[in-house]
Design an enzyme around this catalytic site. Structure first.
Site, PDB file in Angstrom:
ATOM      1  N   ASP A  34      87.027  72.486  79.128  1.00 38.39           N
ATOM      2  CA  ASP A  34      87.508  70.362  78.477  1.00 38.39           C
ATOM      3  C   ASP A  34      87.469  70.055  79.953  1.00 38.39           C
ATOM      4  O   ASP A  34      87.902  68.662  80.353  1.00 38.39           O
ATOM      5  CB  ASP A  34      87.701  70.585  77.901  1.00 38.39           C
ATOM      6  N   THR A  93      79.595  79.076  74.619  1.00 36.54           N
ATOM      7  CA  THR A  93      79.678  79.597  75.715  1.00 36.54           C
ATOM      8  C   THR A  93      80.523  79.886  76.853  1.00 36.54           C
ATOM      9  O   THR A  93      80.881  80.986  77.552  1.00 36.54           O
ATOM     10  CB  THR A  93      78.368  79.267  76.157  1.00 36.54           C
ATOM     11  N   ASP A  94      81.451  78.778  76.796  1.00 36.86           N
ATOM     12  CA  ASP A  94      82.639  78.456  77.759  1.00 36.86           C
ATOM     13  C   ASP A  94      84.089  80.007  78.521  1.00 36.86           C
ATOM     14  O   ASP A  94      83.839  80.598  79.417  1.00 36.86           O
ATOM     15  CB  ASP A  94      82.889  77.553  78.364  1.00 36.86           C
ATOM     16  N   GLU A 145      78.156  75.404  73.836  1.00 41.78           N
ATOM     17  CA  GLU A 145      79.119  76.146  72.339  1.00 41.78           C
ATOM     18  C   GLU A 145      79.546  76.542  72.666  1.00 41.78           C
ATOM     19  O   GLU A 145      78.216  77.354  71.729  1.00 41.78           O
ATOM     20  CB  GLU A 145      77.939  74.480  71.407  1.00 41.78           C
ATOM     21  N   TYR A 153      89.050  78.960  65.452  1.00 36.79           N
ATOM     22  CA  TYR A 153      88.193  79.793  67.069  1.00 36.79           C
ATOM     23  C   TYR A 153      88.524  80.468  67.524  1.00 36.79           C
ATOM     24  O   TYR A 153      87.985  81.837  68.441  1.00 36.79           O
ATOM     25  CB  TYR A 153      88.936  78.011  68.122  1.00 36.79           C
ATOM     26  N   SER A 162     103.982  58.150  74.280  1.00 39.57           N
ATOM     27  CA  SER A 162     102.890  57.601  74.361  1.00 39.57           C
ATOM     28  C   SER A 162     102.858  56.484  73.726  1.00 39.57           C
ATOM     29  O   SER A 162     103.401  56.160  72.001  1.00 39.57           O
ATOM     30  CB  SER A 162     102.379  58.829  72.715  1.00 39.57           C
ATOM     31  N   GLY A 169      86.870  66.704  68.738  1.00 39.20           N
ATOM     32  CA  GLY A 169      85.820  67.696  69.206  1.00 39.20           C
ATOM     33  C   GLY A 169      85.357  66.963  70.462  1.00 39.20           C
ATOM     34  O   GLY A 169      84.666  66.961  71.106  1.00 39.20           O
ATOM     35  N   SER A 226      87.784  66.063  73.622  1.00 41.89           N
ATOM     36  CA  SER A 226      88.901  66.891  74.206  1.00 41.89           C
ATOM     37  C   SER A 226      89.972  65.576  74.948  1.00 41.89           C
ATOM     38  O   SER A 226      90.342  65.626  75.845  1.00 41.89           O
ATOM     39  CB  SER A 226      87.775  67.163  75.786  1.00 41.89           C
TER      40      SER A 226
HETATM   41  C1  GLA Z   1      86.524  73.539  72.577  1.00 42.37           C
HETATM   42  C2  GLA Z   1      86.990  74.355  73.728  1.00 42.37           C
HETATM   43  C3  GLA Z   1      85.914  74.738  74.797  1.00 42.37           C
HETATM   44  C4  GLA Z   1      84.806  75.651  73.827  1.00 42.37           C
HETATM   45  C5  GLA Z   1      84.503  74.509  73.007  1.00 42.37           C
HETATM   46  C6  GLA Z   1      83.754  74.841  72.254  1.00 42.37           C
HETATM   47  O1  GLA Z   1      86.165  71.778  73.189  1.00 42.37           O
HETATM   48  O2  GLA Z   1      88.452  73.524  74.304  1.00 42.37           O
HETATM   49  O3  GLA Z   1      86.403  75.692  75.202  1.00 42.37           O
HETATM   50  O4  GLA Z   1      85.089  76.667  73.758  1.00 42.37           O
HETATM   51  O5  GLA Z   1      85.692  74.407  72.138  1.00 42.37           O
HETATM   52  O6  GLA Z   1      82.209  75.151  73.162  1.00 42.37           O
END
Ligand code: GLA
Length: 366
Positions: free
Chosen positions: A153, A20-21, A18, A204, A52, A105, A107
């Site tokens: 994501d 780390t991307d 988490e 973030y 939608s 969380g 995506s």
């Molecule tokens: C969100 C972001 C991702 C990643 C995560 C944390 O989901 O969209 O790119 O940074 O948080 O791992």
């Protein structure tokens, strides 16, 4: 006029890795069974209409410009990103129908973007590569919506495959399929903590900035370049305590992802579970992105016999995953509902999941 086409792509659960991307590191997501579906139908008047099913809303757009911060931007932003790259796409109706829970969380936005790019690629016969599909979907999020997320994501949503986790190297942007098929006596539980993401965007961006500052202070291109063995030395060179905590999380988290892949390869689910919990502790203590609802779900899972548990996703709420013996699922569900009630939190939603199909796997022509 061309018939309508449908693009479908799932939400994801990141098993470990988490924040780390965007540090050029490693992540290990699986695809969920919940998918977003976008139906695209060309129209001759140049207008872009986005609807939608969930919101019961429809908007007509004569022009596309970045920065809308509205639900339809995740769809329209993909069209914008394709046009920016020279693809001459005209007017189109884009009808969105998504079963990926919003704000959990998982995506939901990447699922929408990936379903849209698959639909438009198909509609216009663009023949985009797997890499290009992900780049365009991510551009909708970063450049059109202005949300500064990393590369995980969209690649998870597109590239994951059934019964596998995707080990994504976020520096090379290449993935490896890692078998992830749970034995029958284990379940992967999702706890939707139903916590609001208050100020999540700002937090973030602050984390990203702190990591970039720390990498610069350490003289490396990204925190990926700090090995665990070099961590004590690196931390000693940082003047700022916040940087110390953030770097410790990212460096140890990258190592945990690779250790988790090794644990899966050897079928050592207990080791895998311990890594999940260590990841949670690191997010709570060093990255400071957990909130009381998610900590309570993790503590309750561990007290109920979980092999491991952690928050997944960007943080400040969302979803907790727990690896549980199947025969403890009911007792855990009761325990977490009761624990939430005692603290006055909204009743959590509990489900189980497996590693499902990514958007490209669902598209038969690929
Ligand atoms: C969100 C972001 C991702 C990643 C995560 C944390 O989901 O969209 O790119 O940074 O948080 O791992």
């Amino acid at each position: 006029m061309t018939e309508s086409v449908v693009g479908t792509s799932p939400g994801r659960v990141n098993l470990i890795g988490e924040h780390t991307d965007y540090n050029d590191g490693f992540v290990l997501p699986i695809a969920l069974g919940h998918v977003a579906r976008v139906t695209a139908q060309p129209r001759g008047d140049g207008v872009v209409r986005v609807s939608s099913a969930q919101l019961g809303e429809s908007v007509e757009l004569d022009a596309l410009a970045p920065g809308p911060r509205a639900w339809w931007g995740y769809v329209a932003g993909v069209l914008w990103a394709l046009r920016e790259r020279g693809h001459a796409l005209g007017g189109v109706d884009l009808d969105l129908d998504s079963a990926v829970p919003l704000g959990g969380g998982l995506s939901s936005s990447a699922a929408i973007e990936c379903a849209t790019v698959l639909a438009l690629d198909f509609l216009a016969g663009l023949g985009l590569s797997a890499d290009d599909l992900a780049v365009v979907a991510q551009a909708a999020e970063n450049d059109f919506m202005g949300v500064p997320t990393g590369p995980m994501d969209q690649r998870a949503s597109l590239w994951c495959t059934t019964d596998h986790a995707l080990l994504l190297d976020c520096r090379t942007l290449t993935g490896r399929q890692v078998p992830f098929a749970l034995p029958e006596d284990l379940v992967l539980v999702l706890v939707d903590t139903r916590s609001p993401h208050v100020l999540a965007d700002g937090h973030y961006a602050q984390r990203r900035t702190a990591c970039a500052e720390a990498a610069a202070a350490l003289g490396v291109p990204a925190l990926r370049d700090i090995a665990v063995a070099d961590l004590p030395d690196a931390l000693a060179r940082l003047a700022d305590d916040e940087h110390v905590r953030r770097v410790r999380h990212v460096v140890t988290e990258n190592a945990r992802v690779l250790d988790a892949v090794d644990a899966l390869a050897s079928g050592d689910w207990h080791a895998f579970g311990r890594l999940l919990t260590q990841s949670h502790d690191s997010m709570r203590d060093d990255y400071e992105i957990t909130v009381p609802t998610v900590d309570l779900a993790v503590e309750t899972a561990l007290a109920s016999g979980a092999l491991g548990a952690r928050m997944t996703g960007g943080g400040f709420g969302g979803t907790v995953i727990a690896l549980l013996p199947a025969d403890t699922l009911d007792a855990f569900s009761d325990a977490v509902v009761q624990a939430y009630a005692e603290r006055g939190f909204d009743t959590p939603r509990i489900s189980t999941t497996r590693a499902g199909a990514g958007g490209m796997e669902l598209t038969p022509r690929r």
